[in-house]
Design a protein around this motif. Structure first.
Motif, PDB file in Angstrom:
ATOM      1  N   ASP A  43       0.542  -1.547   0.173  1.00 56.25           N
ATOM      2  CA  ASP A  43       0.078  -0.198   0.345  1.00 56.25           C
ATOM      3  C   ASP A  43       1.060   0.860   0.322  1.00 56.25           C
ATOM      4  O   ASP A  43       1.644   1.383   0.944  1.00 56.25           O
ATOM      5  CB  ASP A  43      -0.649   0.175   1.532  1.00 56.25           C
ATOM      6  CG  ASP A  43      -1.770   1.333   1.470  1.00 56.25           C
ATOM      7  OD1 ASP A  43      -1.615   1.759   0.234  1.00 56.25           O
ATOM      8  OD2 ASP A  43      -2.469   1.613   2.517  1.00 56.25           O
ATOM      9  N   TYR A  54      -5.958  -2.327   3.679  1.00 51.64           N
ATOM     10  CA  TYR A  54      -7.935  -2.380   3.219  1.00 51.64           C
ATOM     11  C   TYR A  54      -8.182  -1.987   4.092  1.00 51.64           C
ATOM     12  O   TYR A  54      -9.784  -1.694   4.687  1.00 51.64           O
ATOM     13  CB  TYR A  54      -8.796  -4.336   3.049  1.00 51.64           C
ATOM     14  CG  TYR A  54      -8.381  -4.846   4.111  1.00 51.64           C
ATOM     15  CD1 TYR A  54      -8.912  -4.795   5.307  1.00 51.64           C
ATOM     16  CD2 TYR A  54      -7.021  -6.162   4.284  1.00 51.64           C
ATOM     17  CE1 TYR A  54      -9.020  -5.987   6.030  1.00 51.64           C
ATOM     18  CE2 TYR A  54      -7.015  -6.613   5.121  1.00 51.64           C
ATOM     19  CZ  TYR A  54      -8.069  -6.537   6.551  1.00 51.64           C
ATOM     20  OH  TYR A  54      -7.571  -7.536   7.979  1.00 51.64           O
ATOM     21  N   VAL A  64     -11.840  -0.362   4.250  1.00 51.36           N
ATOM     22  CA  VAL A  64     -13.266  -0.165   5.317  1.00 51.36           C
ATOM     23  C   VAL A  64     -13.829  -0.153   6.088  1.00 51.36           C
ATOM     24  O   VAL A  64     -14.852   0.453   6.419  1.00 51.36           O
ATOM     25  CB  VAL A  64     -13.103  -2.895   5.092  1.00 51.36           C
ATOM     26  CG1 VAL A  64     -14.062  -2.566   7.158  1.00 51.36           C
ATOM     27  CG2 VAL A  64     -12.770  -3.028   4.662  1.00 51.36           C
ATOM     28  N   TYR A 112      -5.841  -3.303  -3.001  1.00 50.39           N
ATOM     29  CA  TYR A 112      -6.314  -3.321  -1.852  1.00 50.39           C
ATOM     30  C   TYR A 112      -7.701  -2.857  -1.850  1.00 50.39           C
ATOM     31  O   TYR A 112      -8.828  -3.306  -1.011  1.00 50.39           O
ATOM     32  CB  TYR A 112      -5.702  -2.307  -0.921  1.00 50.39           C
ATOM     33  CG  TYR A 112      -4.881  -3.265   0.185  1.00 50.39           C
ATOM     34  CD1 TYR A 112      -5.075  -4.395   0.415  1.00 50.39           C
ATOM     35  CD2 TYR A 112      -3.198  -2.771  -0.903  1.00 50.39           C
ATOM     36  CE1 TYR A 112      -3.336  -5.134   1.049  1.00 50.39           C
ATOM     37  CE2 TYR A 112      -2.271  -3.890   0.336  1.00 50.39           C
ATOM     38  CZ  TYR A 112      -2.164  -4.758   0.918  1.00 50.39           C
ATOM     39  OH  TYR A 112      -0.987  -5.508   1.269  1.00 50.39           O
ATOM     40  N   GLN A 113      -8.421  -2.409  -2.758  1.00 48.10           N
ATOM     41  CA  GLN A 113      -9.485  -1.293  -3.415  1.00 48.10           C
ATOM     42  C   GLN A 113      -9.717  -2.849  -3.463  1.00 48.10           C
ATOM     43  O   GLN A 113     -11.758  -2.977  -3.175  1.00 48.10           O
ATOM     44  CB  GLN A 113      -9.299  -0.133  -3.736  1.00 48.10           C
ATOM     45  CG  GLN A 113      -8.785   0.769  -3.518  1.00 48.10           C
ATOM     46  CD  GLN A 113      -8.472   2.172  -5.000  1.00 48.10           C
ATOM     47  OE1 GLN A 113      -9.134   1.697  -6.084  1.00 48.10           O
ATOM     48  NE2 GLN A 113      -7.984   2.719  -4.234  1.00 48.10           N
ATOM     49  N   MET A 134      -9.868  -6.117  -2.591  1.00 48.42           N
ATOM     50  CA  MET A 134     -10.054  -6.632  -1.129  1.00 48.42           C
ATOM     51  C   MET A 134     -10.881  -5.686  -0.121  1.00 48.42           C
ATOM     52  O   MET A 134     -12.585  -6.584   0.474  1.00 48.42           O
ATOM     53  CB  MET A 134      -8.650  -6.876  -0.383  1.00 48.42           C
ATOM     54  CG  MET A 134      -7.860  -8.197  -1.207  1.00 48.42           C
ATOM     55  SD  MET A 134      -6.070  -8.036  -0.446  1.00 48.42           S
ATOM     56  CE  MET A 134      -6.489  -8.385   1.422  1.00 48.42           C
ATOM     57  N   ALA A 135     -10.722  -4.613  -0.142  1.00 50.78           N
ATOM     58  CA  ALA A 135     -11.630  -4.050   1.228  1.00 50.78           C
ATOM     59  C   ALA A 135     -13.451  -3.482   0.604  1.00 50.78           C
ATOM     60  O   ALA A 135     -14.064  -4.006   1.033  1.00 50.78           O
ATOM     61  CB  ALA A 135     -10.895  -2.449   1.024  1.00 50.78           C
ATOM     62  N   THR A 136     -13.572  -4.063  -1.036  1.00 56.06           N
ATOM     63  CA  THR A 136     -14.595  -3.767  -1.260  1.00 56.06           C
ATOM     64  C   THR A 136     -15.581  -5.403  -0.513  1.00 56.06           C
ATOM     65  O   THR A 136     -16.713  -5.320  -1.050  1.00 56.06           O
ATOM     66  CB  THR A 136     -15.065  -3.900  -2.946  1.00 56.06           C
ATOM     67  OG1 THR A 136     -14.293  -2.498  -3.197  1.00 56.06           O
ATOM     68  CG2 THR A 136     -16.460  -4.079  -3.356  1.00 56.06           C
TER      69      THR A 136
END
Length: 286
Positions: free
Chosen positions: A61, A68, A72, A262-263, A265-267
């Motif tokens: 990141d 993430y 989140v 990571y975006q 994953m976060a979603t």
């Protein structure tokens, strides 16, 4: 005067009718007020505890915010108009499931955070898989990884049990692993089969444990995302060259997610958390 009275009577009747309708028909404003009353059953702030390996720590990141986890937290705070989301990030790069288990058992700060958490996320398994590949370099089929998968599963089972003893209510979201080498070695089918089997073991364990949920991410990350060339949509899987790059992985190691990864994953994590919001967002007295 008589004509005026004739006009006035139906007009008055119409007014009375409208008044009766106004008093008897439910008003939109009332429904909105009820909705706002219902929202008062939700907490004003929540405590998110993230446990795991480098994916929780946020390696790759480039914003250096922690992968993430803040993505989140920020989206949940905005979605539910929370005054705050307290974030505790206990990600340690390189840790396997047995090492995470050891921390959950012995790290007093981590244990205190887990005990007060409203929701818990965990990334685990990538380093176990990497170790298994190192020990089975000559493996010819996926079944040769059955033993390390079983050992890994025992560790995850113990982690969830330990967390549940510390906190009987908070939902636990366990993130699956992905195959970072798919684009470079698409012909090695056994590698993806092992990743799939690893995820199946994790999913099986979460299903057995109360308020535990599996969050798959392999399909979001292993091929990258489609890009456009010359006005046509293309996929980064079109080339099997060893030079091909997965555009959701960090350029420095082609292993960890980059900002876009990571975006994604976060979603996936956020959607699973939102689907189960009544487990962590409702006030204790409800």
């Amino acid at each position: 005067m008589k004509r005026f009275t004739t006009i006035l009577i139906p007009f008055a009747a119409a007014i009375v009718t409208l008044l009766l309708l106004f008093l008897t028909i439910p008003k939109a404003e009332s429904r909105i007020r009820v909705s706002r009353d219902d929202s008062q059953n939700y907490k004003q702030s929540v405590h998110l505890v993230a446990v795991g390996d480098s994916l929780t720590e946020g390696v790759g990141d480039e914003t250096k915010r922690g992968g993430y986890v803040p993505l989140v937290a920020d989206s949940l705070q905005q979605k539910y108009e929370l005054s705050s989301v307290e974030k505790d990030n206990y990600g340690v790069s390189g840790e396997r499931s047995d090492q995470i288990l050891k921390r959950v058992k012995n790290d007093s700060d981590l244990r205190n955070s887990l005990a007060s958490a409203d929701l818990i996320t965990m990334t685990v398994g990538g380093n176990d898989l990497f170790q298994a590949f190192q020990k089975n370099l000559t493996a010819k089929n996926a079944k040769q990884f059955d033993r390390p998968i079983k050992k890994y599963g025992e560790h995850v089972e113990k982690i969830l049990t330990e967390m549940r003893e510390l906190n009987s209510k908070a939902p636990i979201y366990v993130v699956g692993i992905y195959n970072p080498y798919y684009l470079n070695f698409p012909d090695i089918k056994a590698m993806q089969t092992v990743v799939d089997n690893w995820n199946k073991e994790t999913e099986k364990i979460t299903e057995k444990n109360s308020n535990s949920f599996f969050v798959p991410v392999n399909d979001l990350l292993y091929k990258g995302v489609a890009t456009k060339k010359s006005g046509e949509a293309t996929d980064s899987t079109e080339s099997s060259s060893s030079e091909v790059k997965n555009n959701v992985l960090y350029d420095e190691d082609n292993f960890h997610p980059n900002n876009l990864g990571y975006q994604l994953m976060a979603t996936a994590i956020r959607e699973k958390i939102m689907d189960t919001k009544d487990l962590w967002l409702l006030k204790e007295n409800n």
